[in-house]
Design an enzyme around this catalytic site. Structure first.
Site, PDB file in Angstrom:
ATOM      1  N   ASP A 155      10.776  14.432  -1.320  1.00 59.09           N
ATOM      2  CA  ASP A 155      11.015  14.423  -2.763  1.00 59.09           C
ATOM      3  C   ASP A 155      13.040  15.566  -2.979  1.00 59.09           C
ATOM      4  OD1 ASP A 155      10.726  15.180  -5.365  1.00 59.09           O
ATOM      5  OD2 ASP A 155       9.233  16.474  -4.731  1.00 59.09           O
ATOM      6  N   ASP A 190       9.446  17.518  -8.115  1.00 58.37           N
ATOM      7  CA  ASP A 190       8.641  17.268  -8.878  1.00 58.37           C
ATOM      8  C   ASP A 190       6.846  16.711  -7.928  1.00 58.37           C
ATOM      9  OD1 ASP A 190       9.233  14.520  -7.998  1.00 58.37           O
ATOM     10  OD2 ASP A 190       9.712  13.796 -10.090  1.00 58.37           O
ATOM     11  N   ASP A 205      11.331  10.307  -3.628  1.00 51.36           N
ATOM     12  CA  ASP A 205      12.792   9.794  -4.225  1.00 51.36           C
ATOM     13  C   ASP A 205      13.547   9.310  -3.895  1.00 51.36           C
ATOM     14  OD1 ASP A 205      14.467  11.827  -3.976  1.00 51.36           O
ATOM     15  OD2 ASP A 205      12.950  12.534  -6.643  1.00 51.36           O
ATOM     16  N   ASP A 209      11.164  -5.623  -2.547  1.00 56.15           N
ATOM     17  CA  ASP A 209      10.305  -5.848  -2.514  1.00 56.15           C
ATOM     18  C   ASP A 209       9.869  -6.018  -3.862  1.00 56.15           C
ATOM     19  OD1 ASP A 209       7.065  -5.848  -2.563  1.00 56.15           O
ATOM     20  OD2 ASP A 209       6.885  -4.003  -1.337  1.00 56.15           O
ATOM     21  N   ASP A 258       5.971 -10.414  -1.959  1.00 55.86           N
ATOM     22  CA  ASP A 258       4.077  -9.389  -2.471  1.00 55.86           C
ATOM     23  C   ASP A 258       3.196 -10.991  -2.725  1.00 55.86           C
ATOM     24  OD1 ASP A 258       3.074  -7.447  -2.680  1.00 55.86           O
ATOM     25  OD2 ASP A 258       2.144  -7.836  -4.872  1.00 55.86           O
ATOM     26  N   ASP A 274      -0.528  -0.190   2.669  1.00 52.31           N
ATOM     27  CA  ASP A 274      -2.038  -0.837   2.434  1.00 52.31           C
ATOM     28  C   ASP A 274      -3.184  -0.985   3.044  1.00 52.31           C
ATOM     29  OD1 ASP A 274      -1.234  -2.272   0.094  1.00 52.31           O
ATOM     30  OD2 ASP A 274      -0.437  -4.038   0.941  1.00 52.31           O
TER      31      ASP A 274
HETATM   32  C1  GLC Z   1      -0.241  -6.523  -1.961  1.00 54.82           C
HETATM   33  C2  GLC Z   1       0.759  -4.849  -1.969  1.00 54.82           C
HETATM   34  C3  GLC Z   1      -0.287  -3.774  -2.313  1.00 54.82           C
HETATM   35  C4  GLC Z   1      -0.440  -4.281  -4.338  1.00 54.82           C
HETATM   36  C5  GLC Z   1      -1.043  -5.689  -4.480  1.00 54.82           C
HETATM   37  C6  GLC Z   1      -0.704  -5.844  -5.967  1.00 54.82           C
HETATM   38  O1  GLC Z   1      -1.189  -6.537  -1.286  1.00 54.82           O
HETATM   39  O2  GLC Z   1       0.299  -4.732  -0.725  1.00 54.82           O
HETATM   40  O3  GLC Z   1      -0.119  -2.579  -2.395  1.00 54.82           O
HETATM   41  O4  GLC Z   1      -1.229  -3.534  -4.457  1.00 54.82           O
HETATM   42  O5  GLC Z   1      -0.123  -6.764  -3.943  1.00 54.82           O
HETATM   43  O6  GLC Z   1       1.066  -6.119  -6.030  1.00 54.82           O
END
Ligand code: GLC
Length: 560
Positions: A25, A29, A33, A102, A204, A335
């Protein structure tokens, strides 16, 4: 073996995953970032990694920590500005590091312009951007939702008397990929980022973009683990991936990796066989699912862990890619809980040894390795059993559901605490000062209490730390192409404590031995270790007699 003339830069790189919210950070805050990442560019470079994968940094109301995007072409205010992003991208490129974004396109935020328009009326031009079910047809067939407060993937919207579909939270409506206009918008957006100079995407939940949109009824009592045919891998998935390749990937020298829920060894090559022009790589969940309940993915199931079975998973996947395609290897991400706690041992006695052993594993397999930030110093789980410590929608909503139903919510949390996602999201521990040098304010998620002893600064100053070992192992992978392309063959397959394998190329034969247990273990092999050359070990006196100390890791170069 894949021949060296199949060499590709994206097979040879090591990817470092940065969870921006928890990395550094810069403005006090309590939220990491982009400027914070910029401050740490030299540190990132010092790790020897080649690519950074950045979790979503786009504008988002953060229902699911950035995986609910409200504007694909803007930066989340908490993370900074587009200028900060450009500075970061340049800073990485100046250091020879590529950047992977991502790509979250199975769903958007409900605050995205497309959804706000789509909601307005049934005949709105944006209506078909999402999956709507008119209420006159009756209630839609039940679909479980991962993050929904009531586990229901259909949300009723009174304004147009319809339900919309959301696999994840009600603030993450699924995009309708059957609509060509949606696909065009996505490809344009991807090209916009590529033209800006980014080097690729992590995709994703990409297998969910095509699903059976007739939404047939689910079989009764279906465990969550069997959900894929109903939510993912739909009839048009491969056509869409080929289209994405044609429209975007084929036009750039770039890298991609799909999050491939539901893909197994039988259909793996359909995604990554080069001749099919779909993806380069993906990551699956077979090895990370060990020790997690198949009923609903929420409970830790420690009895379900047998090293011989786990080894087979890696062997089988390696075989899939022996001639075509290419794999990935990871043990941690945003995750998951921390790899050292999950697959090693996070006691003071074994924490460093096991973290080093796991890095030896990650960096000696035939696949592109992904290293999750913080694992380079062996950060460990917080294992909180009080819901007040959680920020993750996944944990909180499931807990509340059990509570409402009068079920054993505390028992759930006791079990889930070992695998919860917030374990992997605590702020990075930079030093032993106030808030671990992560922020000058209050961190959005509490630090691990061990930051005074486990932190980057301490490990920089100590030559036998996990951090220094990680760098040495990174260098070893770079110096020995056998570790990247060499064949993989299990040794002493039935050993329940040791994970041992040969990596073999035209010019070199390496034996990797990893003790995954707290006990001494004997390797049953004819291989002569006496004259071998030891390339790396996490003990000062590595074994030559085939007996391995707890969590010992050794790589031998075997003389012919
Ligand atoms: C993927 C991501 C996860 C997210 C999910 C919904 O599994 O890695 O973090 O919550 O998709 O987008």
């Amino acid at each position: 073996m894949q021949h060296y003339n199949d060499r590709q830069w994206w097979k040879e790189v090591v990817v470092y995953q940065i969870y921006p919210r928890s990395f550094k950070d810069s403005d006090g805050d309590g939220i990491g970032d982009l400027k914070g990442i910029v401050e740490k560019l030299d540190y990132i470079k010092s790790l020897g990694v080649d690519v950074v994968w950045l979790n979503p940094v786009y504008e988002s109301p953060n229902d699911d920590m950035g995986y609910d995007i409200s504007d694909y072409r803007a930066i989340m205010q908490q993370f900074g500005t587009m200028d900060d992003f450009d500075t970061l991208l340049k800073g990485l490129h100046d250091r020879g590091i590529r950047l992977m974004m991502d790509l979250v396109v199975n769903h958007t935020s409900d605050e995205h312009y497309w959804f706000k328009e789509s909601k307005k009326s049934r005949d709105h031009p944006y209506r078909n951007y999402y999956h709507w079910w008119d209420a006159e047809k009756g209630k839609p067939p039940y679909r479980w939702s991962i993050f929904d407060k009531e586990s229901n993937a259909w949300k009723y919207d009174a304004h147009t008397n319809s339900y919309y579909f959301h696999i994840f939270s009600e603030k993450q409506p699924d995009l309708n990929w059957e609509n060509p206009q949606v696909r065009r918008e996505v490809y344009d957006m991807m090209k916009w980022w590529m033209d800006k100079g980014v080097d690729g995407f992590r995709l994703d939940v990409i297998t969910c973009i095509s699903k059976d949109i007739s939404f047939p009824s689910l079989p009764e009592h279906m465990p969550v683990g069997d959900w894929f045919p109903y939510y993912a891998k739909g009839p048009n998935l491969h056509a869409y991936l080929q289209e994405m390749h044609r429209e975007v990937f084929s036009k750039y020298d770039c890298m991609n990796v799909g999050e491939a829920s539901g893909v197994n060894i039988n259909d793996a090559l359909l995604f990554v066989d080069e001749d099919r022009n779909e993806l380069q790589t993906f990551y699956h969940f077979e090895h990370t699912g060990f020790g997690i309940s198949k009923e609903n993915f929420m409970y830790a199931d420690d009895d379900n862990r047998d090293l011989t079975e786990w080894k087979k998973v890696f062997r089988n996947w390696d075989q899939v890619f022996a001639e075509k395609g290419w794999g990935t290897i990871y043990l941690g991400n945003h995750d998951m809980s921390r790899m050292t706690s999950r697959f090693g041992n996070d006691s003071i006695q074994f924490r460093e040894l096991s973290a080093k052993m796991l890095h030896t594993f990650l960096l000696s397999m035939r696949a592109t390795p992904y290293i999750y930030n913080g694992d380079e110093i062996g950060m460990v789980n917080t294992n909180h059993t009080n819901i007040a410590h959680y920020q993750d929608i996944y944990t909180i909503n499931y807990y509340n559901q059990l509570k409402q139903k009068g079920e054993d919510y505390q028992g759930f949390l006791n079990s889930h605490s070992k695998i919860s996602r917030d374990n992997g999201r605590t702020p990075l521990q930079w030093d032993d000062t106030w808030q671990a040098g992560f922020t000058t304010g209050n961190p959005w998620l509490a630090l691990h209490e061990n930051y005074q002893t486990l932190n980057v600064a301490e490990q920089e100053s100590r030559p036998d730390s996990v951090l220094h070992y990680f760098r040495t192992m990174m260098q070893l992978r770079k110096n020995h192409i056998t570790l990247i392309y060499g064949t993989f063959e299990l040794v002493d397959e039935c050993n329940k404590q040791l994970f041992a394998y040969i990596r073999h190329s035209d010019h070199q034969k390496l034996l990797v031995v990893l003790n995954f247990s707290e006990e001494q273990a004997l390797l049953d092999t004819e291989i002569d270790l006496a004259n071998s050359n030891i390339l790396i070990s996490n003990y000062e006196d590595p074994s030559r007699n085939k007996w391995y100390k707890p969590f010992e890791a050794v790589i031998y170069e075997i003389k012919h």
